[in-house]
Write a protein that holds these residues in place. Sequence first.
Motif, short mmCIF file in Angstrom:
data_model
loop_
_atom_site.label_atom_id
_atom_site.label_comp_id
_atom_site.label_asym_id
_atom_site.label_seq_id
_atom_site.Cartn_x
_atom_site.Cartn_y
_atom_site.Cartn_z
N GLU A 3 2.14 -15.55 -15.28
CA GLU A 3 0.96 -14.88 -14.60
C GLU A 3 -0.53 -15.03 -15.21
OE1 GLU A 3 1.64 -10.72 -13.77
OE2 GLU A 3 0.19 -10.83 -11.92
N ASN A 28 1.07 -11.78 -6.63
CA ASN A 28 1.37 -10.57 -7.57
C ASN A 28 2.70 -9.84 -7.13
OD1 ASN A 28 -1.38 -10.37 -8.61
ND2 ASN A 28 -2.10 -9.11 -7.08
N ARG A 65 9.23 -9.59 -13.06
CA ARG A 65 9.13 -8.35 -14.30
C ARG A 65 10.24 -7.56 -13.92
NH1 ARG A 65 3.47 -8.91 -14.24
NH2 ARG A 65 3.41 -7.48 -12.53
N GLU A 68 5.65 -9.52 -10.13
CA GLU A 68 6.17 -8.18 -10.09
C GLU A 68 7.82 -8.31 -9.94
OE1 GLU A 68 3.80 -5.47 -7.65
OE2 GLU A 68 5.64 -4.22 -7.46
N THR A 112 -4.14 -16.99 -10.40
CA THR A 112 -4.69 -16.08 -9.52
C THR A 112 -6.45 -15.92 -9.82
OG1 THR A 112 -2.74 -14.46 -10.32
CG2 THR A 112 -4.31 -13.77 -8.64
#
Lengths: 836, 303
Positions: free
Chosen positions: A746, A111, A118, A115, A758
Amino acid sequence: MSDLLSIGSAGVGAYQRALATVSNNIANVSTDGYTRQDVSIISNQPRQIGGGYIGTGARFDAVRRQFDAFVESNLRNSNSELKSQEPLLSYVNRLIDIMGGESVGLTTAMNQFFEASRSLASDPASTIARSSFLQDAEGVASRFRELSGQMELLDNETRQSVQTDVGQINAYTKQLALLNNQLSKNASADKQPSELLDQRDLLLRSLSGLVGIKTEFSANGEVLVSMGDSNSEGYLVKNDQSRPIIIKTSANGDLNLNYLYPPTNPVTGQQLALPPVTSGKIGGVLNYREQVLTPSSSALNDLAMTLATEANAIHRNGIDAEGQLGGDLFGFSADQAGKASGFKTLIQDANRVAAAGQFRVMDNPLNSGDAQARVGYQTPDFSGASGLTGLLAEAQKPAISTEMLGIGISQPFATVGLVQQGQTDLRLTLNNPSATQSFQVLTRDGRHLLGTTLNQNDQAMLMKSANGMEPLATYNTSYLNQSGSNTYMDMDIFMGVKAEPIENQQFNEISGAVLAPTMLPAALKLSASDLQLSGPVAAGTFQLNGIDMPAITQSGPLSLGALQTWINGKSGDTKVTATLNADGNSLTLSRTTETTTGDIRLGMGANGNPADLQHLGFGTSIYIKGKAADDLLVFVTDSSGNPSAANITAQYTSIDNNMKQALRATPLQVHFKTDTQYEIIDTKTQTVLAERSLAVVPGMQPASISYRGLKLEFSTAPKQGDKFNIDSNTDGIGNNEAMLQMADLENAHVMPGGLTMTESYIEHVNQVGNVARQASIAKDALTVVYDQAKQTRDGISGVSLDQEASDLVRYQQAYQANAKVMQVASQLFDAILQVR
Amino acid sequence: MKISTSMLFDRATERMSTIQNRLATTQAQMAETKQVLSPSDAPDQAAAIQRLRGEVQRQESHTEALNVAMRRFSAEETALKSSSDILTRIKELGLQAANDTLGPDDRKAVGVELKALRQELVSLGNSRDDSGNYLFSGTRVKTPAFLEGANGAVVYQGDHTQTQIPAGVERIVQFTRAGTDVYSRVVRDNGESVGFFDALDQMIQAVDNSNTPGIQQGVADTTQMSNSMDLSLAQTGSDQKVVQSQLDVLDESKLRLKSSLSQIEDLDYASAVTKMNKEMMALQAAMGSFSKISSLSLFEYIR
């Protein structure tokens, strides 16, 4: 009297032993594995006196062991089952704690990585964002390594545990063999000392905790221990023999238990193997390894591979801060390829993080229209040939290949194939052409480069997307048979016959070292034997070095001399002279200027065809010097209307095909000549690459433009005069297209089963969790069964102090009563002695 | 069925230790305020917890990206508002200069102010955001958008690539704006396209030379420029609205996810305390009964 005494004393002796047994029981109340001993007192044989029998008292017979074989074996089996669940549960819980934990588990790190991608997409120019992206990438890599390390730890621990237990089993079986030896001294189990049998049962119970066993008891209490079904041959302990076992690790990490010295079956002669272990502690650990640890480990490796492959594919497609193509982001260390334990990042420099896309489109600021353009790239899927046909594709220097291609009636052309962008130094020769045969070379957008002008029918025949043409391509002859700087994209492309200067390697005569080569001048030879040209020859039939040759008015077969005059007449313009050689059999054409650098090109003019060149003794060839700048489609047409065959020879030096990078190398411009007609121009060579029209439906977004995989979209319809420039985005540092794709990874369903990365990891944790829950439920159930069995066994064989206390009192009273009998006997004897 | 002495003791200690374990777990739960202490406590919940935590994190990172976008949009808005005001002033001055009552010298004075205003527009076009990126250069964020050349002409140095940033599940937001879309060219009646600053320069020249038709053309140009500036302003405004509403959506979903997570993970204190009391009582009963029963032995009574 004497009878009384002997009865009394016998009774005393008997109850004395009984008391000893009871006190033995009391002393052993906490002994592990002790079975309660009970005395059996039997009466003696009666004696016949007169007409009746008189009893002779009682004697101590034997100590009875309170033992039930069925209950005992039940206890052993439930012990095996219970002991197999305990290690399974504890190891599975450990694995869940590792995989699902916040600090060690993988989801937090992944994650974090997405992140960071992004944030980088929001500010691609920031070096800080780039550094933290790299840090988080390293974070993911190191988390993979840690997890893999923890799993390896579990692997080692479980292996060592099995190792220790195997050693323990060997110790137990050895002791059982010794015990069997001792038991063999007596013929019946009833006569065996109880303590020996207790020891045997204790050993069997401990052994069953480690591994599930089957037992067979013989009459004297000896035991035969085996695993699995082959009772007689696959045994562990038989009489006084024990077979030690050993554990072996196979190549893929599986553990195998087997005999240390495998015995051979006397009947079949095959080596016996140990049956598989299913229960007991070892069974539980092996089960754990096989069903939980190994699949988790390989799932982790698969996840690492997928992440590396997908992230690298995206990263390689992007441009970094220095304007270069991105490289691989993740990789594996050399000795751990494909495994999570070797997962690492390959980039250390924040400037090499590729966030930008490879193409960029710029609206010209003076466009009167309001259209805004977006550009993307997708590998195109053209129909038609993907290379040269058949054997021609293998004609890489030094090989040379020839193919025969048929030309039919309804489709009077043959496809020679695709000359790929990047194909170097290609020469394609049409051997012995008829007067109506000719090469036709076109680009995918219908620019005709070499050949004869096509009529409407031929255009319709060749300009089809099935042949590899771009949709909406239009026919154009601006670049047909051009030379010098007027060619398409300044390519050195020529059809005809060409002679070039030849390199002559020079060597130092003394040392043999290689010197700079000298160039031998270009020379084109016409030989008399090949000459079949008859006049009159129209003007413009031939072209020499780009200059149209004049007519030859003389009729009849032409001699070399006539040709020499003809050629030398124009040598001021063509820079080529012709000389007859000494014996008059051949005419050599050579250059007047640039003798060692220039070449001689003899081609066809507007009125010529390959057959004319053939009359001079030359086949027609297509020469491409250097790299082909664009994909070219090559055909052979026959305008005669009859079927024929084309004989083609090919040779090329190499193929260095990368259309995408070729598109990036020079900027393109899309120029709207009217509101719907546009042309695509290569700005470096000012070549018009395509002329097409755009489908515009009022009120809807215009259709997109596609060129060799580039896709251009407009927000509204462009206007006449609008220009859009597409370049390679080497300095667009604020562009974030590649990083957007990384962030989208993702949610990409790249794992088997249509799951994201994930999700697939969490799914695996879920599965392990299910195993844990089942093991926990099984353990609870088996604990109840085990407790029941234990209770039953204790009920039969266990010592209760209260019961022993009451027995103690009973036997004490009996002892006192018998002692009293002896006292009475002696008193009676005294009475007899006192008789005078 | 008979119970042996060792079974009696074993059983009792086993039961007491079970209750003690349960009590210890309850105490740990209360100390950490969490019902699920480690993933192995509730393996079936472990997956759900991970998923929810990841979702919460994701919403927070989207919020962060949108906050960056908001800051940028407000920087753009400031620059655009000032530019719009300046254009209004330029138009006023143009109308003033077109008035025949002004003399050449007066017009020259107007020209001076126009020049200053044009300079200010150039520097507004080169505004930067908090990270030092030029707002109106497209993706060439480290290059100033408008450069004044040696001959005085202003050249656009940026590009036109439209960057987008992710703002939620399946939502992207337009991010960069090209300078020439904001300070956009004017299309004159005769179809000619003239660049923004070129048109301004022509107007200034016309004012200096007292060229009335030129000044009038300049006024017409300024009207066009003002209109497209207002359009860009409106667009920035609507982008901000979109981002704001997306931020609200993210806040709501964050709250929802956090409460789902809390239901699975967090401890209900009331029931935990009750459970603890119950377990303590059970332990006391077990211990007390054990001591009473274990002291009973037949040996005591045999004298």
